[in-house]
Write a protein that holds these residues in place. Structure first.
Motif, short mmCIF file in Angstrom:
data_model
loop_
_atom_site.label_atom_id
_atom_site.label_comp_id
_atom_site.label_asym_id
_atom_site.label_seq_id
_atom_site.Cartn_x
_atom_site.Cartn_y
_atom_site.Cartn_z
N GLU A 21 53.07 68.99 56.18
CA GLU A 21 52.86 70.12 55.26
C GLU A 21 51.84 71.11 55.81
O GLU A 21 52.06 72.33 55.76
CB GLU A 21 52.41 69.61 53.89
N ALA A 22 50.73 70.60 56.33
CA ALA A 22 49.70 71.47 56.89
C ALA A 22 50.21 72.20 58.12
O ALA A 22 49.92 73.39 58.31
CB ALA A 22 48.45 70.65 57.23
N GLU A 23 50.98 71.53 58.95
CA GLU A 23 51.54 72.15 60.15
C GLU A 23 52.51 73.26 59.78
O GLU A 23 52.49 74.35 60.38
CB GLU A 23 52.24 71.09 61.01
N ASP A 50 38.41 84.97 59.60
CA ASP A 50 36.98 84.87 59.30
C ASP A 50 36.71 83.63 58.46
O ASP A 50 37.60 83.12 57.79
CB ASP A 50 36.52 86.11 58.51
N PRO A 51 35.47 83.14 58.46
CA PRO A 51 35.14 81.99 57.61
C PRO A 51 35.50 82.28 56.15
O PRO A 51 35.21 83.35 55.62
CB PRO A 51 33.63 81.84 57.78
N GLY A 52 36.20 81.33 55.54
CA GLY A 52 36.62 81.48 54.15
C GLY A 52 37.95 82.18 53.97
O GLY A 52 38.48 82.23 52.86
N SER A 53 38.54 82.71 55.04
CA SER A 53 39.82 83.40 54.92
C SER A 53 40.95 82.39 54.75
O SER A 53 40.82 81.21 55.06
CB SER A 53 40.08 84.27 56.15
N HIS A 54 42.07 82.89 54.26
CA HIS A 54 43.24 82.03 54.02
C HIS A 54 43.70 81.36 55.33
O HIS A 54 43.94 80.15 55.36
CB HIS A 54 44.38 82.86 53.42
N ILE A 55 43.81 82.14 56.38
CA ILE A 55 44.29 81.59 57.65
C ILE A 55 43.30 80.57 58.21
O ILE A 55 43.69 79.55 58.77
CB ILE A 55 44.60 82.71 58.67
N ARG A 56 42.01 80.81 58.03
CA ARG A 56 40.99 79.85 58.50
C ARG A 56 41.11 78.54 57.72
O ARG A 56 41.02 77.46 58.27
CB ARG A 56 39.60 80.45 58.36
N ARG A 57 41.29 78.63 56.40
CA ARG A 57 41.43 77.42 55.58
C ARG A 57 42.66 76.62 56.01
O ARG A 57 42.61 75.39 56.08
CB ARG A 57 41.52 77.78 54.09
N LEU A 58 43.76 77.31 56.28
CA LEU A 58 44.98 76.62 56.74
C LEU A 58 44.73 75.93 58.08
O LEU A 58 45.18 74.80 58.31
CB LEU A 58 46.15 77.59 56.85
N ARG A 62 44.81 71.91 58.65
CA ARG A 62 45.67 71.31 59.67
C ARG A 62 44.85 70.40 60.59
O ARG A 62 45.26 69.28 60.90
CB ARG A 62 46.34 72.40 60.50
N GLU A 63 43.67 70.87 61.01
CA GLU A 63 42.82 70.05 61.87
C GLU A 63 42.40 68.75 61.17
O GLU A 63 42.40 67.69 61.78
CB GLU A 63 41.57 70.85 62.29
N ARG A 64 42.03 68.84 59.90
CA ARG A 64 41.66 67.64 59.14
C ARG A 64 42.84 66.67 59.06
O ARG A 64 42.68 65.47 59.22
CB ARG A 64 41.21 68.00 57.72
N GLN A 68 42.95 62.82 60.29
CA GLN A 68 43.27 61.76 59.33
C GLN A 68 44.48 60.96 59.78
O GLN A 68 44.53 59.73 59.62
CB GLN A 68 43.49 62.34 57.94
N LEU A 69 45.46 61.64 60.35
CA LEU A 69 46.65 60.95 60.86
C LEU A 69 46.28 60.01 62.00
O LEU A 69 46.73 58.86 62.05
CB LEU A 69 47.69 61.98 61.33
N GLU A 70 45.45 60.46 62.89
CA GLU A 70 45.01 59.63 64.01
C GLU A 70 44.22 58.41 63.52
O GLU A 70 44.42 57.29 64.01
CB GLU A 70 44.18 60.44 65.00
N VAL A 71 43.34 58.61 62.56
CA VAL A 71 42.56 57.50 62.00
C VAL A 71 43.49 56.49 61.32
O VAL A 71 43.34 55.28 61.51
CB VAL A 71 41.48 58.01 61.03
N ALA A 72 44.45 56.98 60.56
CA ALA A 72 45.39 56.08 59.88
C ALA A 72 46.21 55.28 60.90
O ALA A 72 46.46 54.09 60.71
CB ALA A 72 46.31 56.87 58.96
N ARG A 73 46.61 55.93 61.99
CA ARG A 73 47.38 55.23 63.03
C ARG A 73 46.53 54.15 63.69
O ARG A 73 46.99 53.03 63.90
CB ARG A 73 47.87 56.23 64.08
N LEU A 74 45.28 54.49 63.99
CA LEU A 74 44.39 53.50 64.60
C LEU A 74 44.12 52.32 63.67
O LEU A 74 44.09 51.17 64.11
CB LEU A 74 43.08 54.15 65.02
N LYS A 75 43.93 52.60 62.39
CA LYS A 75 43.68 51.52 61.43
C LYS A 75 44.89 50.60 61.30
O LYS A 75 44.73 49.39 61.16
CB LYS A 75 43.31 52.09 60.06
N LEU A 76 46.10 51.16 61.37
CA LEU A 76 47.30 50.32 61.35
C LEU A 76 47.35 49.44 62.58
O LEU A 76 47.65 48.24 62.50
CB LEU A 76 48.56 51.18 61.26
#
Length: 103
Positions: A21-23, A50-58, A62-64, A68-76
């Protein structure tokens, strides 16, 4: 299936869906940005806003989601290794040699 593995797989699936979804949102926002600012008028540096802009938040979302995906994969993977080790320890056949002495 072991309950710990089932839980880890569900978390991995959920984080993967969030990543997708984020991608998609990030890709769509980049496409919209290109429509507003043609390639000839843009700087060669990628625009994340810019900080706080819509594109920056997206971008940050996406980075988060990637992290999170990498952490979940490692935990599995860790859960699989832990379960395999536990399974191996419980299924090791021991050999006991008993001798009988005659007197």
């Amino acid at each position: 299936m072991h309950s710990d593995l089932a839980t880890r797989r569900r978390v991995l699936l959920l984080t993967y869906q969030r990543y997708i979804e984020a991608e998609r949102a990030w890709t769509f926002a980049q496409q919209e940005l290109r429509c507003w600012f043609p390639a000839t008028s843009r700087i060669s540096v990628p625009s994340i806003g810019d900080p706080g802009s819509h594109i920056r938040r997206l971008h940050e979302q996406r980075e988060r989601s990637v992290h999170q995906l990498e952490v979940a994969r490692l935990k599995l993977e860790v859960a699989k290794q832990r379960l395999a080790k536990r399974h191996q320890e419980t299924h090791v056949a021991g050999v006991l040699f008993v001798t009988h002495r005659h007197q």
